[in-house]
Design a protein around this motif. Sequence first.
Motif, short mmCIF file in Angstrom:
data_model
loop_
_atom_site.label_atom_id
_atom_site.label_comp_id
_atom_site.label_asym_id
_atom_site.label_seq_id
_atom_site.Cartn_x
_atom_site.Cartn_y
_atom_site.Cartn_z
N GLN A 136 3.31 0.91 8.49
CA GLN A 136 2.60 0.13 8.41
C GLN A 136 2.28 -1.55 9.11
O GLN A 136 1.55 -2.58 9.14
CB GLN A 136 2.77 -0.69 7.05
N CYS A 138 0.84 -1.22 0.34
CA CYS A 138 -0.01 0.33 0.04
C CYS A 138 1.03 1.07 0.08
O CYS A 138 1.84 1.48 0.98
CB CYS A 138 -0.90 -0.31 1.41
N THR A 139 0.40 1.96 -0.84
CA THR A 139 1.27 2.46 -1.51
C THR A 139 1.62 4.66 -0.13
O THR A 139 2.64 4.75 0.28
CB THR A 139 1.83 3.42 -2.50
N ASP A 140 0.22 4.55 0.50
CA ASP A 140 0.05 5.31 1.41
C ASP A 140 0.14 4.95 2.49
O ASP A 140 -0.46 4.43 3.21
CB ASP A 140 -1.38 6.15 1.19
N VAL A 141 1.45 5.22 3.18
CA VAL A 141 2.17 5.09 4.39
C VAL A 141 1.13 5.66 5.62
O VAL A 141 1.36 5.35 6.55
CB VAL A 141 3.28 5.38 4.74
N ARG A 142 -0.05 6.67 4.77
CA ARG A 142 -0.07 7.60 6.47
C ARG A 142 -1.48 7.73 6.43
O ARG A 142 -2.41 6.99 7.94
CB ARG A 142 -0.80 9.42 5.71
N ASP A 143 -2.37 6.15 5.53
CA ASP A 143 -3.37 6.23 5.94
C ASP A 143 -4.00 4.79 6.25
O ASP A 143 -3.94 3.70 5.03
CB ASP A 143 -4.31 6.08 4.58
N THR A 144 -3.92 4.50 7.55
CA THR A 144 -3.91 3.45 8.06
C THR A 144 -5.54 2.63 8.09
O THR A 144 -5.32 1.25 8.09
CB THR A 144 -3.75 3.49 9.73
#
Length: 281
Positions: free
Chosen positions: A222, A191-197
Amino acid sequence: MRSALYVPADAPRKLDKALNLETDEIIVDLEDAVPPPARAGARRSAAEWLARNAPGAGPGIWVRVNPGAAGIEDAAAVAVPGVAGVVAAKTGSAAGPAALGPPLRAAEERYGLAAGSFGIVALVETAAGVLAAPEIARAPRVVRLQLGEADLRAELGVEPGPEGLELLYARSRIVLASAAAGLPPPPAPVCTDVRDTEALRRTTLAFRALGFRGRACIHPAQLAVVNEVFTPSDDQLGRARDLVERYERALASGAAVGLDPDGGLIDEAVVRSARRLLSGA
């Protein structure tokens, strides 16, 4: 394997830190995480770090090697005792893993290791690779398939929605090819969005439902979510044990099936799933 963390091969401090993180595997990355002009130097740096740390490492250690001739040089340099094997980037056919066999075998002979000590994870990232997945899964030394979606999306021109259903065919084909070849279930792509858990959790659960086990990560933040999703709960383990025990009692009584606490049928297929859960745990 629940989680695998990509770490740039030219960042020894990050690699040192990764040894103490809650990751089941570390993938030392000689490909996309390193600028092309720096890859030869990263290869040397990684080989030195691996020689010092891989033999005593807690997590499994893999190295993602470049495609083509560069990958053969990578494999020859990084195949040292303690390394589980190499992740073959952009595997498009069974010829890719086959080309890595000679340098891995030479390393095994050099260190007095048994033949086949170094495995290959075939990272499928192209349309050709998806279509050739059944052959790739049966190639020598291949111990696991892995799906890489960023390059695949670019090649196909796919614009995936929140759940990525536009890539469902490719995902299911990798799962099917793994099972048909007797390989473990593949790990899910990053998952390339590391902020959206929350998106990470939602998509990881969706991958688990499709038959993936574990997930590759690109950031330590992550790991906790991925490990949680792929760690069976006490309730799940208890139910699995109960199903196995009920089925074994049914067999002992001469019946081919049993009943679960809710009156559902327990047969060999149900028990296979329960045993897989317990074995993984």
